[in-house]
Design a protein around this motif. Structure first.
Motif, PDB file in Angstrom:
ATOM      1  N   ALA A 132       0.825  -1.204   0.000  1.00 43.88           N
ATOM      2  CA  ALA A 132       0.000   0.000   0.000  1.00 43.88           C
ATOM      3  C   ALA A 132       0.863   1.258   0.000  1.00 43.88           C
ATOM      4  CB  ALA A 132      -0.924  -0.009   1.214  1.00 43.88           C
ATOM      5  N   ARG A 133       1.920   1.265   0.790  1.00 40.23           N
ATOM      6  CA  ARG A 133       2.813   2.432   0.874  1.00 40.23           C
ATOM      7  C   ARG A 133       3.432   2.736  -0.498  1.00 40.23           C
ATOM      8  NH1 ARG A 133       4.615   6.851   4.002  1.00 40.23           N
ATOM      9  NH2 ARG A 133       4.488   5.640   5.935  1.00 40.23           N
ATOM     10  N   PHE A 134       4.012   1.716  -1.134  1.00 40.05           N
ATOM     11  CA  PHE A 134       4.625   1.921  -2.445  1.00 40.05           C
ATOM     12  C   PHE A 134       3.576   2.316  -3.484  1.00 40.05           C
ATOM     13  CE2 PHE A 134       8.371  -0.518  -0.902  1.00 40.05           C
ATOM     14  CZ  PHE A 134       9.383   0.267  -1.443  1.00 40.05           C
ATOM     15  N   LEU A 135       2.451   1.616  -3.491  1.00 40.20           N
ATOM     16  CA  LEU A 135       1.425   1.838  -4.506  1.00 40.20           C
ATOM     17  C   LEU A 135       0.883   3.262  -4.446  1.00 40.20           C
ATOM     18  CD1 LEU A 135      -0.012  -0.027  -6.642  1.00 40.20           C
ATOM     19  CD2 LEU A 135      -1.901  -0.144  -5.014  1.00 40.20           C
ATOM     20  N   LEU A 136       0.568   3.734  -3.237  1.00 41.56           N
ATOM     21  CA  LEU A 136      -0.011   5.072  -3.096  1.00 41.56           C
ATOM     22  C   LEU A 136       1.021   6.172  -3.299  1.00 41.56           C
ATOM     23  CD1 LEU A 136      -2.507   4.548  -0.136  1.00 41.56           C
ATOM     24  CD2 LEU A 136      -2.956   4.610  -2.591  1.00 41.56           C
ATOM     25  N   MET A 137       2.298   5.811  -3.309  1.00 38.13           N
ATOM     26  CA  MET A 137       3.343   6.779  -3.625  1.00 38.13           C
ATOM     27  C   MET A 137       3.764   6.703  -5.091  1.00 38.13           C
ATOM     28  SD  MET A 137       3.883   8.750  -1.142  1.00 38.13           S
ATOM     29  CE  MET A 137       3.374   8.829   0.589  1.00 38.13           C
ATOM     30  N   GLY A 138       2.936   6.030  -5.908  1.00 36.71           N
ATOM     31  CA  GLY A 138       3.137   6.080  -7.344  1.00 36.71           C
ATOM     32  C   GLY A 138       3.967   4.962  -7.936  1.00 36.71           C
ATOM     33  N   TRP A 139       4.357   3.971  -7.138  1.00 43.88           N
ATOM     34  CA  TRP A 139       5.121   2.841  -7.656  1.00 43.88           C
ATOM     35  C   TRP A 139       4.162   1.763  -8.181  1.00 43.88           C
ATOM     36  CZ3 TRP A 139      10.523   1.256  -6.202  1.00 43.88           C
ATOM     37  CH2 TRP A 139      11.292   2.345  -5.757  1.00 43.88           C
ATOM     38  N   ASP A 140       4.610   1.034  -9.188  1.00 47.84           N
ATOM     39  CA  ASP A 140       3.927  -0.202  -9.557  1.00 47.84           C
ATOM     40  C   ASP A 140       4.378  -1.289  -8.590  1.00 47.84           C
ATOM     41  OD1 ASP A 140       2.656   0.995 -11.699  1.00 47.84           O
ATOM     42  OD2 ASP A 140       4.229   0.450 -13.127  1.00 47.84           O
ATOM     43  N   VAL A 141       3.436  -2.106  -8.148  1.00 56.14           N
ATOM     44  CA  VAL A 141       3.725  -3.094  -7.101  1.00 56.14           C
ATOM     45  C   VAL A 141       3.351  -4.483  -7.586  1.00 56.14           C
ATOM     46  CG1 VAL A 141       3.149  -3.851  -4.762  1.00 56.14           C
ATOM     47  CG2 VAL A 141       3.429  -1.412  -5.244  1.00 56.14           C
ATOM     48  N   ARG A 142       4.292  -5.411  -7.421  1.00 57.86           N
ATOM     49  CA  ARG A 142       4.103  -6.821  -7.778  1.00 57.86           C
ATOM     50  C   ARG A 142       4.142  -7.633  -6.490  1.00 57.86           C
ATOM     51  NH1 ARG A 142       5.887  -7.151 -13.337  1.00 57.86           N
ATOM     52  NH2 ARG A 142       6.614  -9.307 -13.098  1.00 57.86           N
ATOM     53  N   VAL A 143       3.168  -8.488  -6.275  1.00 56.93           N
ATOM     54  CA  VAL A 143       3.048  -9.232  -5.017  1.00 56.93           C
ATOM     55  C   VAL A 143       3.093 -10.729  -5.284  1.00 56.93           C
ATOM     56  CG1 VAL A 143       1.582  -9.725  -3.007  1.00 56.93           C
ATOM     57  CG2 VAL A 143       1.704  -7.386  -3.933  1.00 56.93           C
ATOM     58  N   PHE A 144       3.900 -11.425  -4.455  1.00 58.55           N
ATOM     59  CA  PHE A 144       3.864 -12.892  -4.438  1.00 58.55           C
ATOM     60  C   PHE A 144       3.508 -13.358  -3.034  1.00 58.55           C
ATOM     61  CE2 PHE A 144       5.960 -16.763  -2.994  1.00 58.55           C
ATOM     62  CZ  PHE A 144       5.370 -17.696  -3.844  1.00 58.55           C
ATOM     63  N   ASP A 145       2.516 -14.218  -2.955  1.00 57.45           N
ATOM     64  CA  ASP A 145       2.174 -14.898  -1.705  1.00 57.45           C
ATOM     65  C   ASP A 145       1.397 -16.150  -2.075  1.00 57.45           C
ATOM     66  OD1 ASP A 145       0.851 -15.732   0.775  1.00 57.45           O
ATOM     67  OD2 ASP A 145       1.526 -13.802   1.580  1.00 57.45           O
ATOM     68  N   PRO A 146       1.826 -17.319  -1.594  1.00 60.99           N
ATOM     69  CA  PRO A 146       1.128 -18.560  -1.969  1.00 60.99           C
ATOM     70  C   PRO A 146      -0.270 -18.687  -1.361  1.00 60.99           C
ATOM     71  CG  PRO A 146       2.844 -19.004  -0.345  1.00 60.99           C
ATOM     72  CD  PRO A 146       3.014 -17.580  -0.758  1.00 60.99           C
ATOM     73  N   ASP A 147      -0.597 -17.864  -0.401  1.00 63.08           N
ATOM     74  CA  ASP A 147      -1.924 -17.908   0.228  1.00 63.08           C
ATOM     75  C   ASP A 147      -2.990 -17.567  -0.814  1.00 63.08           C
ATOM     76  OD1 ASP A 147      -4.224 -17.649   1.722  1.00 63.08           O
ATOM     77  OD2 ASP A 147      -3.413 -16.159   3.115  1.00 63.08           O
ATOM     78  N   PRO A 148      -3.972 -18.457  -1.040  1.00 62.84           N
ATOM     79  CA  PRO A 148      -5.021 -18.155  -2.028  1.00 62.84           C
ATOM     80  C   PRO A 148      -5.867 -16.943  -1.640  1.00 62.84           C
ATOM     81  CG  PRO A 148      -5.542 -20.159  -0.789  1.00 62.84           C
ATOM     82  CD  PRO A 148      -4.134 -19.802  -0.453  1.00 62.84           C
ATOM     83  N   GLU A 149      -5.810 -16.537  -0.379  1.00 58.05           N
ATOM     84  CA  GLU A 149      -6.565 -15.376   0.080  1.00 58.05           C
ATOM     85  C   GLU A 149      -5.735 -14.087   0.037  1.00 58.05           C
ATOM     86  OE1 GLU A 149      -9.943 -15.265   1.528  1.00 58.05           O
ATOM     87  OE2 GLU A 149      -9.880 -17.020   0.214  1.00 58.05           O
ATOM     88  N   ALA A 150      -4.533 -14.161  -0.517  1.00 54.45           N
ATOM     89  CA  ALA A 150      -3.640 -13.006  -0.485  1.00 54.45           C
ATOM     90  C   ALA A 150      -4.244 -11.791  -1.177  1.00 54.45           C
ATOM     91  CB  ALA A 150      -2.301 -13.365  -1.126  1.00 54.45           C
ATOM     92  N   GLY A 151      -4.904 -12.010  -2.300  1.00 50.24           N
ATOM     93  CA  GLY A 151      -5.496 -10.883  -3.013  1.00 50.24           C
ATOM     94  C   GLY A 151      -6.514 -10.146  -2.178  1.00 50.24           C
ATOM     95  N   ARG A 152      -7.360 -10.911  -1.497  1.00 52.45           N
ATOM     96  CA  ARG A 152      -8.361 -10.285  -0.632  1.00 52.45           C
ATOM     97  C   ARG A 152      -7.714  -9.549   0.527  1.00 52.45           C
ATOM     98  NH1 ARG A 152     -10.185 -11.507   4.138  1.00 52.45           N
ATOM     99  NH2 ARG A 152      -9.243 -13.588   4.123  1.00 52.45           N
ATOM    100  N   LYS A 153      -6.739 -10.185   1.164  1.00 57.60           N
ATOM    101  CA  LYS A 153      -6.114  -9.589   2.341  1.00 57.60           C
ATOM    102  C   LYS A 153      -5.362  -8.308   1.993  1.00 57.60           C
ATOM    103  CE  LYS A 153      -5.648 -14.044   4.721  1.00 57.60           C
ATOM    104  NZ  LYS A 153      -4.709 -15.081   5.226  1.00 57.60           N
ATOM    105  N   VAL A 154      -4.577  -8.345   0.924  1.00 58.43           N
ATOM    106  CA  VAL A 154      -3.861  -7.140   0.508  1.00 58.43           C
ATOM    107  C   VAL A 154      -4.853  -6.058   0.101  1.00 58.43           C
ATOM    108  CG1 VAL A 154      -2.288  -6.181  -1.223  1.00 58.43           C
ATOM    109  CG2 VAL A 154      -1.775  -8.386  -0.158  1.00 58.43           C
ATOM    110  N   GLY A 155      -5.919  -6.451  -0.575  1.00 59.94           N
ATOM    111  CA  GLY A 155      -6.932  -5.479  -0.976  1.00 59.94           C
ATOM    112  C   GLY A 155      -7.577  -4.787   0.201  1.00 59.94           C
ATOM    113  N   GLU A 156      -7.813  -5.524   1.278  1.00 64.48           N
ATOM    114  CA  GLU A 156      -8.422  -4.915   2.456  1.00 64.48           C
ATOM    115  C   GLU A 156      -7.465  -3.960   3.147  1.00 64.48           C
ATOM    116  OE1 GLU A 156     -11.497  -8.620   3.433  1.00 64.48           O
ATOM    117  OE2 GLU A 156      -9.733  -8.302   4.689  1.00 64.48           O
TER     118      GLU A 156
END
Length: 492
Positions: free
Chosen positions: A24-48
């Motif tokens: 969130a910090r990088f993204l809101l400061m204008g960076w493109d952010v790539r995320v890896f996490d094997p947790d199938p719920e990672a997208g939801r958790k990062v989104g929240e």
């Protein structure tokens, strides 16, 4: 959404609470952010986490943040780190796991990418142990929430090139963080060692039946926690030393270190050398201010923080709200008003320190706040209170006109007197006058319309509001029309 070609890229390995905060910090400061996490719920958790960051971080700034970058999720570390300038590892605190992750990262990342670890305890030399390029890895330990708290403990080892450390500082500063360069490796770095000491002492206090968890938290948040939040430890103690400064404080309180005030009794001897070292560093840190100046700075900061907590009804702010309710002498209902035919006092207070501006007097926005508070008070008195609003009706302000007549400064006791010009049908037309003693400071004229909160359209007020409002309007109908009522800007 297409990636912004000009954006820098960060890769986040591990999308939990800390990894999500980094994203969130990088993204809101204008960076493109790539995320890896094997947790199938990672997208939801990062989104929240990102949702929370979007509602809070931009409000810290008084200028527009950069355009938000692009967030993508990746199935492999190799794909995630491709093209990343900064790689932040936030996997669980297991050394063997972290080393395995670094091996995979370094097989696929750019040789000049910075690899930062969120570890709260491991030293960088431990992390670098099996790395292909150990000088690429540093500790960048954040504090939760990463998207709000600026401190990042930047800990290199002896093999990290100074220019890479400076480059890491530059990136962290660019995304709004404060990189605290820890010059010597130590387990748990700096801040967590303080937290661990407090935590251990708290466990003893609970075990010995001296305090509960809530009592310990209250001791922190109602007292020294507020002081630490704005001045830290040593600047706070410098003030405690008075005009004689830090050396006097150490002389006065140093003997306490040998008293059994804490379970943590392994303390260094306060030799003349250590005392001079502390005092000299304190002089360099704060010596440009007199003690009286430091006290005023401290007071300004405390007032600002505690008033912010008041708005959230939390911590020391909740205590202040309770105190306000105890000492408030304003009428609660119309039945408490001695004479409805006269303007009603709806605000009586002092001007707080954080209401003043660069000219040394009350900021123009605070006049509106004071008049808005007066309107809210009057609405509650005629029955448009929280209970009524919960049923679906309220008043919206349609038009406001404020006249600034005289200056007022911090500490001044002001009052607002409210006159009803119209209180019939859907309309409530109020005229506020602000005074300090007999001196007129400002007037505020407000036209409000009753609305249905369900349809968000104008509606007739319920009888529990309409009747009391009409009662005041009729009682004040004989009052002279106030000077300035109905005036437009520049029209006399």
């Amino acid at each position: 959404m297409a990636a912004h070609a000009q954006n820098r890229t960060a890769a986040i390995i591990g999308g939990g609470v800390i990894g999500g905060g980094w994203a969130a910090r990088f993204l809101l400061m204008g960076w493109d952010v790539r995320v890896f996490d094997p947790d199938p719920e990672a997208g939801r958790k990062v989104g929240e986490v990102l949702d929370n960051a979007r509602r809070s971080l931009p409000g810290l700034s008084d200028v527009a943040l950069p355009e938000e970058g692009t967030l993508t999720f990746h199935d492999t570390i190799s794909d995630c780190v491709a093209g990343a300038e900064w790689i932040q590892e936030s996997v669980p605190e297991r050394l063997e796991l972290k080393r395995k992750v670094y091996q995979t990262i370094q097989e696929h990342c750019a040789p000049d990418a910075i690899i930062g670890s969120s570890t709260s305890g491991f030293k960088p030399s431990e992390l670098q142990g099996c790395a292909t390029r150990p000088g690429q890895i540093v500790v960048t330990h954040p504090f939760n929430p990463v998207y709000l708290l600026p401190l990042i403990e930047l800990v290199p080892s002896d093999i990290n090139a100074p220019e890479d450390v400076e480059r890491a500082k530059g990136v962290l500063t660019a995304i709004g963080c404060y990189p605290l360069h820890v010059r010597k490796e130590i387990d748990a770095h700096i801040a967590d060692r303080f937290l661990e000491a407090v935590w251990r002492e708290a466990l003893w206090l609970i075990k010995d039946g001296i305090a509960t968890t809530e009592e310990i938290d209250n001791a922190i948040r109602y007292g020294f926690g507020l002081r630490w939040a704005q001045m830290g430890l040593f600047e706070t103690y410098r003030i405690a030393g008075g005009e004689a400064g830090m050396r006097h404080f150490i002389a006065q309180f140093g003997p306490c270190l040998s008293w059994p005030w804490t379970k943590l009794m392994d303390v260094p001897e306060l030799t003349d050398e250590l005392t001079n070292q502390i005092a000299d560093q304190s002089d360099a840190q704060s010596g440009m201010h007199t003690i009286r100046e430091l006290e005023r700075i401290r007071d300004n900061n405390l007032v600002t923080m505690m008033r912010g907590l008041k708005a959230q009804k939390w911590g020391a702010g909740a205590l202040l709200n309770d105190q306000d309710r105890r000492i408030d002498q304003l009428p609660e209902t119309l039945d408490d008003v001695a004479d409805l035919s006269a303007p009603i006092v709806t605000v009586a207070r002092a001007v707080p320190l954080d209401w003043t501006d660069y000219n040394g007097h009350m900021n123009e926005a605070r006049y509106l706040q004071a008049f808005g508070d007066a309107t809210d008070k009057f609405m509650a008195m005629v029955g448009c209170d929280a209970d009524y609003i919960a049923t679906g009706g309220s008043y919206f302000t349609a038009e406001t006109h404020i006249r600034h007549i005289d200056e007022v400064h911090a500490g001044a006791r002001i009052r607002v007197e409210t006159q009803v010009l119209l209180g019939a049908g859907k309309k409530m037309h109020l005229f506020h006058r602000m005074f300090e003693g007999d001196r007129l400071l400002a007037t505020g004229e407000h036209m409000l319309i009753h609305v249905s909160l369900e349809t968000r359209k104008a509606s007739e007020p319920g009888p529990t509001v309409a009747a009391p409002l009409s009662r005041v309007a009729e009682a004040q109908a004989a009052l002279p029309r106030p000077e300035g009522a109905g005036a437009a800007v520049g029209v006399r």
